[in-house]
Design a protein around this motif. Structure first.
Motif, PDB file in Angstrom:
ATOM      1  N   GLN A 561       0.823  -1.208   0.000  1.00  0.00           N
ATOM      2  CA  GLN A 561       0.000   0.000   0.000  1.00  0.00           C
ATOM      3  C   GLN A 561       0.862   1.265   0.000  1.00  0.00           C
ATOM      4  O   GLN A 561       1.802   1.382   0.775  1.00  0.00           O
ATOM      5  N   GLU A 562       0.500   2.188  -0.869  1.00  0.00           N
ATOM      6  CA  GLU A 562       1.262   3.428  -1.009  1.00  0.00           C
ATOM      7  C   GLU A 562       1.278   4.242   0.289  1.00  0.00           C
ATOM      8  O   GLU A 562       2.308   4.795   0.672  1.00  0.00           O
ATOM      9  N   GLU A 563       0.113   4.289   0.975  1.00  0.00           N
ATOM     10  CA  GLU A 563       0.050   5.075   2.213  1.00  0.00           C
ATOM     11  C   GLU A 563       0.936   4.480   3.306  1.00  0.00           C
ATOM     12  O   GLU A 563       1.458   5.202   4.157  1.00  0.00           O
ATOM     13  N   VAL A 564       1.108   3.150   3.307  1.00  0.00           N
ATOM     14  CA  VAL A 564       2.002   2.497   4.284  1.00  0.00           C
ATOM     15  C   VAL A 564       3.447   2.868   3.990  1.00  0.00           C
ATOM     16  O   VAL A 564       4.230   3.173   4.907  1.00  0.00           O
ATOM     17  N   GLN A 565       3.815   2.866   2.716  1.00  0.00           N
ATOM     18  CA  GLN A 565       5.190   3.235   2.342  1.00  0.00           C
ATOM     19  C   GLN A 565       5.497   4.680   2.734  1.00  0.00           C
ATOM     20  O   GLN A 565       6.592   4.987   3.213  1.00  0.00           O
ATOM     21  N   GLU A 566       4.515   5.546   2.569  1.00  0.00           N
ATOM     22  CA  GLU A 566       4.697   6.951   2.972  1.00  0.00           C
ATOM     23  C   GLU A 566       4.839   7.064   4.492  1.00  0.00           C
ATOM     24  O   GLU A 566       5.673   7.815   4.996  1.00  0.00           O
ATOM     25  N   LEU A 568       5.987   4.793   6.621  1.00  0.00           N
ATOM     26  CA  LEU A 568       7.288   4.283   7.045  1.00  0.00           C
ATOM     27  C   LEU A 568       8.397   5.282   6.734  1.00  0.00           C
ATOM     28  O   LEU A 568       9.351   5.429   7.511  1.00  0.00           O
ATOM     29  N   SER A 569       8.283   5.979   5.607  1.00  0.00           N
ATOM     30  CA  SER A 569       9.266   7.020   5.261  1.00  0.00           C
ATOM     31  C   SER A 569       9.239   8.141   6.297  1.00  0.00           C
ATOM     32  O   SER A 569      10.290   8.640   6.737  1.00  0.00           O
ATOM     33  N   GLU A 570       8.029   8.533   6.715  1.00  0.00           N
ATOM     34  CA  GLU A 570       7.897   9.590   7.722  1.00  0.00           C
ATOM     35  C   GLU A 570       8.494   9.149   9.055  1.00  0.00           C
ATOM     36  O   GLU A 570       9.168   9.932   9.741  1.00  0.00           O
ATOM     37  N   LEU A 571       8.247   7.895   9.444  1.00  0.00           N
ATOM     38  CA  LEU A 571       8.797   7.379  10.697  1.00  0.00           C
ATOM     39  C   LEU A 571      10.320   7.334  10.646  1.00  0.00           C
ATOM     40  O   LEU A 571      11.005   7.671  11.615  1.00  0.00           O
ATOM     41  N   GLN A 572      10.861   6.931   9.499  1.00  0.00           N
ATOM     42  CA  GLN A 572      12.315   6.875   9.341  1.00  0.00           C
ATOM     43  C   GLN A 572      12.929   8.273   9.418  1.00  0.00           C
ATOM     44  O   GLN A 572      13.951   8.485  10.070  1.00  0.00           O
ATOM     45  N   GLU A 573      12.271   9.238   8.778  1.00  0.00           N
ATOM     46  CA  GLU A 573      12.758  10.624   8.826  1.00  0.00           C
ATOM     47  C   GLU A 573      12.709  11.187  10.242  1.00  0.00           C
ATOM     48  O   GLU A 573      13.533  12.016  10.628  1.00  0.00           O
ATOM     49  N   ALA A 574      11.738  10.708  11.040  1.00  0.00           N
ATOM     50  CA  ALA A 574      11.617  11.154  12.431  1.00  0.00           C
ATOM     51  C   ALA A 574      12.677  10.518  13.332  1.00  0.00           C
ATOM     52  O   ALA A 574      12.803  10.904  14.497  1.00  0.00           O
ATOM     53  N   GLY A 575      13.404   9.535  12.809  1.00  0.00           N
ATOM     54  CA  GLY A 575      14.469   8.902  13.582  1.00  0.00           C
ATOM     55  C   GLY A 575      14.077   7.614  14.263  1.00  0.00           C
ATOM     56  O   GLY A 575      14.797   7.112  15.136  1.00  0.00           O
ATOM     57  N   VAL A 576      12.916   7.034  13.893  1.00  0.00           N
ATOM     58  CA  VAL A 576      12.473   5.771  14.498  1.00  0.00           C
ATOM     59  C   VAL A 576      13.327   4.631  13.940  1.00  0.00           C
ATOM     60  O   VAL A 576      13.488   4.490  12.724  1.00  0.00           O
ATOM     61  N   ASN A 577      13.867   3.812  14.845  1.00  0.00           N
ATOM     62  CA  ASN A 577      14.738   2.710  14.448  1.00  0.00           C
ATOM     63  C   ASN A 577      13.992   1.700  13.583  1.00  0.00           C
ATOM     64  O   ASN A 577      12.846   1.356  13.855  1.00  0.00           O
ATOM     65  N   MET A 578      14.655   1.223  12.544  1.00  0.00           N
ATOM     66  CA  MET A 578      14.035   0.274  11.608  1.00  0.00           C
ATOM     67  C   MET A 578      14.834  -1.028  11.525  1.00  0.00           C
ATOM     68  O   MET A 578      14.718  -1.774  10.552  1.00  0.00           O
ATOM     69  N   THR A 579      15.656  -1.309  12.541  1.00  0.00           N
ATOM     70  CA  THR A 579      16.464  -2.530  12.514  1.00  0.00           C
ATOM     71  C   THR A 579      16.237  -3.351  13.779  1.00  0.00           C
ATOM     72  O   THR A 579      15.816  -2.837  14.809  1.00  0.00           O
ATOM     73  N   TYR A 580      16.545  -4.647  13.692  1.00  0.00           N
ATOM     74  CA  TYR A 580      16.404  -5.564  14.826  1.00  0.00           C
ATOM     75  C   TYR A 580      17.641  -5.467  15.700  1.00  0.00           C
ATOM     76  O   TYR A 580      18.770  -5.542  15.211  1.00  0.00           O
ATOM     77  N   LYS A 581      17.426  -5.299  16.998  1.00  0.00           N
ATOM     78  CA  LYS A 581      18.550  -5.115  17.920  1.00  0.00           C
ATOM     79  C   LYS A 581      18.819  -6.322  18.819  1.00  0.00           C
ATOM     80  O   LYS A 581      19.794  -6.329  19.561  1.00  0.00           O
ATOM     81  N   GLY A 582      17.945  -7.317  18.770  1.00  0.00           N
ATOM     82  CA  GLY A 582      18.104  -8.464  19.659  1.00  0.00           C
ATOM     83  C   GLY A 582      19.029  -9.511  19.076  1.00  0.00           C
ATOM     84  O   GLY A 582      19.575  -9.358  17.978  1.00  0.00           O
TER      85      GLY A 582
END
Length: 668
Positions: A561-566, A568-582
């Motif tokens: 979905q296009e709105e989901v991709q948008e 996630l881009s906004e969350l990434q720009e806000a600095g929300v981590n997008m990787t697994y740390k465990g």
């Protein structure tokens, strides 16, 4: 009094006060009057004020309540605090017994214990001293409430032996303390607590420990999850050891050789339940042998070797005044019964879920009916049935609407589903519920951002999706109802801290259909980054354990979905981590580690690593560490003073290593 004399007198006072405290609060056999205890305590307080360098962490003065906290810190449990499966009748218990016998045979016994209605806590001791106490939380992450737990006088600040161990217990409020507390609240024109369980939980989550100290809480310790260097082979032995160390355990426990004895124990305590000085809501039944517990294992949520029998729910009659509709985050329309307020199992009930239209039709529930209410498992209110003979003819039949009560979109019933659903992605109710889910404990875990605050933010149009949470300002927050500057600052800190969460929390928080917390962690471990997961195909997803056809299809659909991709881009720009740390899961078949796929037991004292660290290292390399030696054990690692487990390993011919060999294999 000089320093040396004071030091000696302080030590004497410690011993006297600890002994009197143990006799009064654990043994229930006081040997001195309260006035004498208070006199000695005041003497100790004055000596510590005169010589603050002589105040120690286990001093009896540490129980009065320390400094007010700003917030509770999150802590990770060394061993997850699993919940127990429930049994509601004799057949459930016989089925449980049958499952046990299918695995371990007929040679085993149970331990039955009263199920205390309180708050589960974890207590961590190092070298005999209490260093941390925490709530259960989500089972993996709890809150550090050490200062509040120190105010419970039946919790030892120092145990009799210098052990390093973790124990579990149930903190509760005795009935007399509850009655006294509510009397005071009513006199002060405050809202009384609904029941002792709520009062205990509320007391232990006070940021001011002095308030908790006044509430006269108590505890029964019921398990040790990490026995440290203690050699015990069975749950009943561990309870005896806890008694020896100075903990307060419940003495009404009983070993049972058969399920018939278990049923007799339940019947006895169901009758005697009102005579207790504290509330119980059932009986806990556990397989006694640790070796057999290990053989039976656990599911993701609960051990297979234990079950909680819940006493039959109290049933009451009230009037169903109306049926209200709510829209969930996935669009499901849920009807809720609005009831004439009534007391059920200690709390006032005004609402009960009716689940779906089919249930309303099946039970012929009408507005205005007299209905029987109970709490499923003493927790969730539900309508049991309708008393049709009390109908007057004025009752109204209920019909589910054809359009969403929030956005007016046409409702649909998807193939294979009972529920009606709003499929409008812009439905404000779904967006609001999705936001509440995103900030919840098992998802992004943002303290202070509960349902009421989310609803206010959404109503004021300050947020329209989860990315907007990371754009909030202090100026916007302090305009909200009951939001002061300090609360706004704390909330902004919590939002900022959530950016560092590991990927699985974000995945669960996004609310992808069919993806629960466990599946979110599996996906995060498998793909490592959000970018890789977004590109995953249906065929790649279904090859992963626990990811079935429906879930794979839902994941692919969601990320397309296009709105989901948008978003996630906004969350990434806000600095929300997008990787697994465990820790990454070890592929046993591909791993070259000597521990991969093996069942390992640690025993005795490990000088270099310590048992907890050794366990973590071995499990990170694909090994499974268990607490008892059996024929299924592949390897025993024996430190100093190893006892019965080492002897059993030698008897069974199991390979044994010393700590030096372990360190070599771990490249230490």
């Amino acid at each position: 009094m000089d320093l040396e004399t004071s030091k000696q007198r302080i030590q004497e006072l410690h011993e006297l006060l600890n002994r009197y405290n143990y006799e009064y609060h654990v043994l229930d056999q006081p040997t001195v009057p309260d006035a004498e205890y208070d006199r000695l305590m005041n003497e100790l307080i004055k000596l510590e004020e005169a010589f603050p360098e002589l105040k120690t962490q286990d001093s009896p003065t540490q129980r009065v309540g320390g400094q007010v906290l700003d917030a509770f810190q999150k802590v990770e449990h060394r061993t997850p605090m699993l919940s127990l499966g429930n049994a509601f009748d004799e057949q459930d218990l016989r089925d449980f017994d049958r499952r046990i016998r299918q695995v371990v045979g007929d040679d085993f016994s149970y331990v039955c214990e009263l199920k205390i209605d309180g708050l589960a806590v974890s207590l961590l001791y190092e070298d005999g001293y209490l260093v941390r106490g925490a709530t259960r939380g989500d089972g993996t992450i709890g809150e550090d409430i050490t200062e509040n737990l120190k105010t419970i006088r039946s919790i030892p600040l120092r145990v009799k032996d210098p052990v390093t161990m973790e124990v579990r217990g149930e903190a509760f409020m005795p009935r007399k303390s509850f009655e006294k507390l509510n009397e005071a609240k009513i006199q002060n024109e405050e809202l009384p607590f609904a029941n002792p369980r709520n009062a205990a939980a509320g007391s232990l989550r006070q940021l001011d420990p002095k308030i908790a100290a006044k509430r006269n809480l108590d505890i029964f310790v019921y398990a040790m999850t990490d026995a440290g260097e203690q050699e015990v082979e069975a749950h009943s032995e561990s309870l005896d050891l806890l008694d020896h160390l100075g903990f307060k355990t419940n003495k009404e426990r009983q070993k049972c050789a058969t399920i018939e004895e278990v049923l007799a124990y339940i019947e006895n305590w169901q009758e005697k339940r009102p005579s207790l000085a504290y509330d119980i809501d059932g009986i806990v039944i556990k397989v006694d042998s640790f070796e057999q517990q290990s053989e039976l294992g656990t599911t993701a949520k609960s051990p297979r070797w234990a079950i909680a029998y819940k006493f039959p729910a109290e049933e009451v009659v009230t009037t169903l005044k109306d049926i209200e509709l709510t829209v969930g985050r996935t669009g499901v329309i849920t009807p809720t019964a609005i009831l004439e307020p009534v007391q059920v199992a200690g709390t006032t009930v005004q609402r009960a879920s009716l689940h779906n239209e089919d249930l309303i039709r099946e039970k012929d529930i009408r507005i205005g009916d007299q209905v029987v209410i109970k709490k499923a498992g003493d927790i969730i209110p539900e309508v049991v049935n309708v008393i049709t003979e009390k109908r007057t003819g004025e009752e109204q039949e209920f019909t589910m609407p054809t359009h969403c009560p929030e956005c007016e979109s046409e409702l649909v019933r998807l193939e294979g589903e009972v529920a009606l659903r709003c499929i409008n992605p812009s439905c404000p109710a779904q967006i609001r519920e999705g936001l509440i889910h995103f900030v919840s404990r098992n998802a992004m875990n943002i303290d202070g951002l509960g349902e009421k605050v989310i609803t206010q933010l959404f109503k004021e149009e300050l947020i329209k999706d989860v990315a907007d949470l990371y754009e909030l300002t202090k100026e916007q927050l302090i305009e909200l109802e009951r939001m002061g500057e300090k609360s706004a600052d704390n909330l902004l800190k919590a939002i900022e801290a959530s950016k560092e969460n590991s990927l699985e929390r974000l995945l669960f928080g996004l609310g992808i259909r069919h993806v629960g917390a466990k599946a979110a962690k599996t996906l995060a471990q498998q793909f490592d980054t959000m970018d890789k997961l977004q590109k995953a195909t249906y065929d790649e997803l279904v090859t992963i354990n626990e990811i079935g056809d429906k879930m794979a299809d839902a994941i692919v659909t969601y990320f397309s979905q296009e709105e989901v991709q948008e978003l996630l881009s906004e969350l990434q720009e806000a600095g929300v981590n997008m990787t697994y740390k465990g820790p990454k899961p070890v592929n046993v078949e591909e791993s070259d580690s000597v521990f991969a796929g093996k069942t390992i037991v640690l025993t005795g004292k490990l000088e270099e690593l310590g048992r907890s660290e050794a366990k973590a290292e071995i499990e990170a390399l694909g090994g499974k560490v268990t607490g008892s030696v059996s024929k299924k054990t592949d390897l025993v690692i024996a430190g100093e003073d190893a006892g019965s487990k080492l002897a059993k390993a030698n008897e069974l011919g199991i390979e044994v290593w010393d700590e030096a060999r372990l360190l070599i294999e771990l490249n230490k």
